[in-house]
Structures are given as structure tokens and as C-alpha cells.
Design a protein around this motif. Structure first.
Motif, PDB file in Angstrom:
ATOM      1  N   ALA A 249       0.845  -1.193   0.000  1.00  0.00           N
ATOM      2  CA  ALA A 249       0.000   0.000   0.000  1.00  0.00           C
ATOM      3  C   ALA A 249       0.879   1.241   0.000  1.00  0.00           C
ATOM      4  N   ARG A 250       0.328   2.348  -0.431  1.00  0.00           N
ATOM      5  CA  ARG A 250       1.109   3.585  -0.516  1.00  0.00           C
ATOM      6  C   ARG A 250       1.685   3.966   0.844  1.00  0.00           C
ATOM      7  N   SER A 251       0.876   3.821   1.887  1.00  0.00           N
ATOM      8  CA  SER A 251       1.356   4.183   3.232  1.00  0.00           C
ATOM      9  C   SER A 251       2.491   3.282   3.685  1.00  0.00           C
ATOM     10  N   ASP A 252       2.398   1.970   3.373  1.00  0.00           N
ATOM     11  CA  ASP A 252       3.473   1.044   3.754  1.00  0.00           C
ATOM     12  C   ASP A 252       4.757   1.349   2.997  1.00  0.00           C
ATOM     13  N   PHE A 253       4.633   1.663   1.716  1.00  0.00           N
ATOM     14  CA  PHE A 253       5.828   1.990   0.931  1.00  0.00           C
ATOM     15  C   PHE A 253       6.508   3.250   1.469  1.00  0.00           C
ATOM     16  N   GLU A 254       5.722   4.279   1.774  1.00  0.00           N
ATOM     17  CA  GLU A 254       6.294   5.509   2.318  1.00  0.00           C
ATOM     18  C   GLU A 254       6.959   5.266   3.663  1.00  0.00           C
ATOM     19  N   ARG A 255       6.358   4.400   4.493  1.00  0.00           N
ATOM     20  CA  ARG A 255       6.954   4.109   5.793  1.00  0.00           C
ATOM     21  C   ARG A 255       8.298   3.398   5.640  1.00  0.00           C
ATOM     22  N   LEU A 256       8.356   2.392   4.763  1.00  0.00           N
ATOM     23  CA  LEU A 256       9.613   1.667   4.540  1.00  0.00           C
ATOM     24  C   LEU A 256      10.683   2.577   3.951  1.00  0.00           C
ATOM     25  N   PHE A 257      10.282   3.442   3.037  1.00  0.00           N
ATOM     26  CA  PHE A 257      11.240   4.364   2.418  1.00  0.00           C
ATOM     27  C   PHE A 257      11.805   5.329   3.455  1.00  0.00           C
ATOM     28  N   ASN A 258      10.940   5.886   4.300  1.00  0.00           N
ATOM     29  CA  ASN A 258      11.410   6.833   5.321  1.00  0.00           C
ATOM     30  C   ASN A 258      12.317   6.151   6.341  1.00  0.00           C
ATOM     31  N   GLU A 259      11.993   4.908   6.699  1.00  0.00           N
ATOM     32  CA  GLU A 259      12.847   4.187   7.641  1.00  0.00           C
ATOM     33  C   GLU A 259      14.226   3.933   7.039  1.00  0.00           C
ATOM     34  N   SER A 260      14.259   3.612   5.755  1.00  0.00           N
ATOM     35  CA  SER A 260      15.543   3.386   5.087  1.00  0.00           C
ATOM     36  C   SER A 260      16.372   4.664   5.049  1.00  0.00           C
ATOM     37  N   VAL A 261      15.723   5.794   4.757  1.00  0.00           N
ATOM     38  CA  VAL A 261      16.435   7.072   4.724  1.00  0.00           C
ATOM     39  C   VAL A 261      16.955   7.433   6.106  1.00  0.00           C
ATOM     40  N   GLN A 262      16.158   7.213   7.143  1.00  0.00           N
ATOM     41  CA  GLN A 262      16.594   7.511   8.504  1.00  0.00           C
ATOM     42  C   GLN A 262      17.775   6.645   8.915  1.00  0.00           C
ATOM     43  N   ASP A 263      17.751   5.360   8.533  1.00  0.00           N
ATOM     44  CA  ASP A 263      18.882   4.480   8.840  1.00  0.00           C
ATOM     45  C   ASP A 263      20.152   4.963   8.157  1.00  0.00           C
ATOM     46  N   ALA A 264      20.033   5.377   6.890  1.00  0.00           N
ATOM     47  CA  ALA A 264      21.205   5.871   6.161  1.00  0.00           C
ATOM     48  C   ALA A 264      21.746   7.151   6.796  1.00  0.00           C
ATOM     49  N   MET A 265      20.865   8.035   7.221  1.00  0.00           N
ATOM     50  CA  MET A 265      21.299   9.273   7.871  1.00  0.00           C
ATOM     51  C   MET A 265      21.965   8.980   9.211  1.00  0.00           C
ATOM     52  N   MET A 266      21.458   7.990   9.948  1.00  0.00           N
ATOM     53  CA  MET A 266      22.065   7.628  11.223  1.00  0.00           C
ATOM     54  C   MET A 266      23.469   7.072  11.026  1.00  0.00           C
ATOM     55  N   VAL A 267      23.652   6.228  10.013  1.00  0.00           N
ATOM     56  CA  VAL A 267      24.983   5.684   9.724  1.00  0.00           C
ATOM     57  C   VAL A 267      25.945   6.802   9.349  1.00  0.00           C
ATOM     58  N   THR A 268      25.480   7.754   8.543  1.00  0.00           N
ATOM     59  CA  THR A 268      26.325   8.889   8.168  1.00  0.00           C
ATOM     60  C   THR A 268      26.711   9.719   9.380  1.00  0.00           C
ATOM     61  N   PHE A 269      25.746   9.955  10.262  1.00  0.00           N
ATOM     62  CA  PHE A 269      26.021  10.732  11.474  1.00  0.00           C
ATOM     63  C   PHE A 269      27.032  10.028  12.365  1.00  0.00           C
ATOM     64  N   LEU A 270      26.864   8.714  12.568  1.00  0.00           N
ATOM     65  CA  LEU A 270      27.800   7.973  13.413  1.00  0.00           C
ATOM     66  C   LEU A 270      29.196   7.934  12.792  1.00  0.00           C
ATOM     67  N   SER A 271      29.264   7.847  11.459  1.00  0.00           N
ATOM     68  CA  SER A 271      30.574   7.857  10.788  1.00  0.00           C
ATOM     69  C   SER A 271      31.279   9.192  10.994  1.00  0.00           C
ATOM     70  N   ASP A 272      30.538  10.293  10.836  1.00  0.00           N
ATOM     71  CA  ASP A 272      31.122  11.614  11.064  1.00  0.00           C
ATOM     72  C   ASP A 272      31.539  11.784  12.524  1.00  0.00           C
ATOM     73  N   LEU A 273      30.740  11.265  13.448  1.00  0.00           N
ATOM     74  CA  LEU A 273      31.078  11.367  14.864  1.00  0.00           C
ATOM     75  C   LEU A 273      32.343  10.587  15.181  1.00  0.00           C
ATOM     76  N   LEU A 274      32.465   9.380  14.630  1.00  0.00           N
ATOM     77  CA  LEU A 274      33.670   8.576  14.849  1.00  0.00           C
ATOM     78  C   LEU A 274      34.892   9.245  14.241  1.00  0.00           C
ATOM     79  N   ARG A 275      34.731   9.822  13.039  1.00  0.00           N
ATOM     80  CA  ARG A 275      35.848  10.503  12.401  1.00  0.00           C
ATOM     81  C   ARG A 275      36.314  11.702  13.228  1.00  0.00           C
ATOM     82  N   ALA A 276      35.366  12.455  13.785  1.00  0.00           N
ATOM     83  CA  ALA A 276      35.723  13.595  14.632  1.00  0.00           C
ATOM     84  C   ALA A 276      36.405  13.133  15.911  1.00  0.00           C
ATOM     85  N   HIS A 277      35.940  12.022  16.475  1.00  0.00           N
ATOM     86  CA  HIS A 277      36.541  11.498  17.701  1.00  0.00           C
ATOM     87  C   HIS A 277      37.982  11.052  17.456  1.00  0.00           C
ATOM     88  N   VAL A 278      38.209  10.378  16.339  1.00  0.00           N
ATOM     89  CA  VAL A 278      39.565   9.917  16.009  1.00  0.00           C
ATOM     90  C   VAL A 278      40.487  11.104  15.760  1.00  0.00           C
TER      91      VAL A 278
END
Length: 292
Positions: A249-278
Motif C-alpha cells: 500500500a502507498r502508506s506502507d511503501f512511504e513508511r519503509l522508504f522513510n525508515e531506510s532514509v533515517q537508517d542511512a542518515m544515522m549511519v552517516t552521522f555515526l561515521s562523522d562522529l567517529l571521524r571527529a573522535h579519532v
């Protein structure tokens, strides 16, 4: 505690290096501290028969003089533990250093890495571009002794080559294109042309897909209306193809897409945080422990 990997000690041993390792080493050399002659670090990879495949690396902060070498052991072990969580199959296979020649202190660092793996390799990456050539050399070591007394450590050069995966080759070819055409205008033109070609390829693919879907739909309509005789093999093929398409359904597709984008943004944020820490840890120079 670092996992110990048994490396081959025969004269037939060779080293295969991935481009990402060399690029990481060059990047570390460019970002080195002021007045620092070279950078060193740990090599990670796997061993298959007599071939040592170097897949990854990380820089280890150090200070050295003509008499002693100080290596940040805590940083080394922390980075290795983090890499183990991502790639547990990769072990310490040796260490690298930038420069065109071997240093007197290399024997001390080699002795330190001998405690991390058996027969570690030492890879020298010539970032000085001596003779306008980017060279990579690999060495193994052996002890020169007189009776029970160890006199010195001898480094023996072994074959070292660069290997490419399909994805790595695409990236390297793109960078070489930029090097051969270094002007900003040409780089911009090349990038625009690349994006334009990709857009044209995507548009052409979508056009072919739409044409195939239209032909399949027309065939099904003709069979249903009785204008043509249907073939069971084609019907089964179309049914199997449609079964592979997820029905969301349209709502399910939008939910899965947003969750995927949020996961990618979280990985990017953690990578930048680790790089700054190092980077902060390198600047502070904490936990620098002497190895001699």
C-alpha cells in the motif's frame, strides 16, 4: 586483544593490495601533522595459501627519533576492535609506512607487530613520488643472529601487486580521468557529461521497460478477448514475473522508504562522529605508549 593470524613464511609469499588501502594511506599522509616525516599504520586482510590480501588499514599515531619509537597502542587496539565488529574475518597482517626508503626504527616497529601476528609484512608506500613514480614495496623480516645473540633484523622484499574489484576499477578509472584533465572547467564538463550520460541511460532503460510492459499488456488483452490463442508457457512466465513484484500500500511503501532514509542518515552521522573522535584523539596525542 588482537587475533593472531599465521602468515606464510616461505619465499613464495606475495602481497595483493586493494586500491582503497593505498588511497587511505595517501590521504593520511596528506593530513599528517606539521613537521611529521611519515605516517604508519596497521594493515588488515586475509591470507589464502601464500597470498596475503590487504583489504583495509588504519593510521596509528606515533612519535619517533633516532633512538626510540612511541606508538599509540591504545588507539591501535581500539581501532582493531572496531574493525572486528564490521569485518571479523579480517586480521592484522602487518603494517605500513610512507616514504621511499626503510628507516632504522622500522626494526622496532616490526618487532611490535610481530606480537600481533606471525611474520607480519611491512609495506612501504612512496608518497614522495621518487622518479615521478608511485611505488609500493612489501617486505618480510628475518633475524640475523650469531649463536643465541640477535644482531639485527633484515628486511627481504617480496612481490607486491594491486588488485581491483569491479567497483574499485570504476572508481579508479574515474579518478584517473580527472588527473589526466585537471582544469576546473574540464572537470566540471566531465562531471556534467557523466551525469548526462547516466540520465540518458536511465531514461532509455525506463523507456524500454515501459514498451515491454505495454506489449505484455496488449498480449494479455488479446488473449482475454479471444483475438489470439494464448500460450501456457508465456502465461506462466508472466505470472511468475508479476509474483516477484511486492504488493504494498502507498502508506506502507512511504513508511519503509522513510525508515531506510533515517537508517542511512544515522549511519552517516555515526561515521562523522567517529571521524571527529579519532581526529580529536590524534590531536590530543593521548595514551602514547613507548614500545622500546
Amino acid at each position: 586483544m588482537a587475533a593472531t593470524v599465521l602468515l606464510p613464511s616461505s619465499s613464495n609469499v606475495s602481497v595483493k593490495v586493494h586500491p582503497v588501502v593505498l588511497l587511505s594511506i595517501c590521504d593520511a599522509y596528506v593530513r599528517r601533522k606539521e613537521h611529521q616525516d611519515r605516517v604508519i599504520g596497521t594493515l588488515l586482510g586475509v591470507v589464502v595459501d601464500n597470498v596475503i590480501e590487504v583489504k583495509n588499514c588504519y593510521v596509528v599515531p606515533h612519535n619517533e627519533s633516532s633512538e626510540q619509537v612511541m606508538v599509540d597502542v591504545i588507539h591501535h587496539k581500539t581501532m582493531f576492535d572496531l574493525h572486528q565488529k564490521v569485518a571479523p574475518h579480517e586480521s592484522i597482517v602487518g603494517w605500513f609506512a610512507t616514504g621511499s626508503d626503510l628507516y632504522n626504527s622500522d626494526a622496532l616497529i616490526q618487532d611490535f607487530y610481530s606480537k600481533e601476528s606471525t611474520h607480519p609484512v611491512h609495506m612501504v608506500v612512496d608518497t614522495t613520488l621518487k622518479d615521478n613514480k608511485f611505488s609500493v614495496q612489501a617486505y618480510t623480516s628475518r633475524m640475523l643472529a650469531l649463536g643465541d645473540k640477535v644482531l639485527a633484523t633484515e628486511f627481504v622484499e617480496i612481490p607486491c601487486d594491486t588488485i581491483f574489484g569491479d567497483i574499485e576499477r570504476v572508481g579508479v578509472d574515474l579518478m584517473l580521468t580527472g588527473l589526466n584533465d585537471p582544469s576546473p572547467e574540464s572537470k566540471k564538463e566531465t562531471a556534467n557529461k557523466s551525469f548526462s550520460d547516466e540520465a540518458e541511460t536511465l531514461a532509455a532503460s525506463m523507456g524500454r521497460l515501459a514498451d515491454l510492459v505495454a506489449r505484455a499488456s496488449e498480449y494479455v488483452d488479446s488473449v482475454v478477448s479471444g483475438r489470439v490463442s494464448g500460450e501456457p508457457a508465456i502465461g506462466r512466465y508472466l505470472a511468475d514475473t508479476l509474483a516477484l513484484v511486492p504488493h504494498l500500500a502507498r502508506s506502507d511503501f512511504e513508511r519503509l522508504f522513510n525508515e531506510s532514509v533515517q537508517d542511512a542518515m544515522m549511519v552517516t552521522f555515526l561515521s562523522d562522529l567517529l571521524r571527529a573522535h579519532v581526529a580529536l584523539a590524534e590531536r590530543l596525542g593521548t595514551a602514547a605508549l613507548p614500545i622500546v
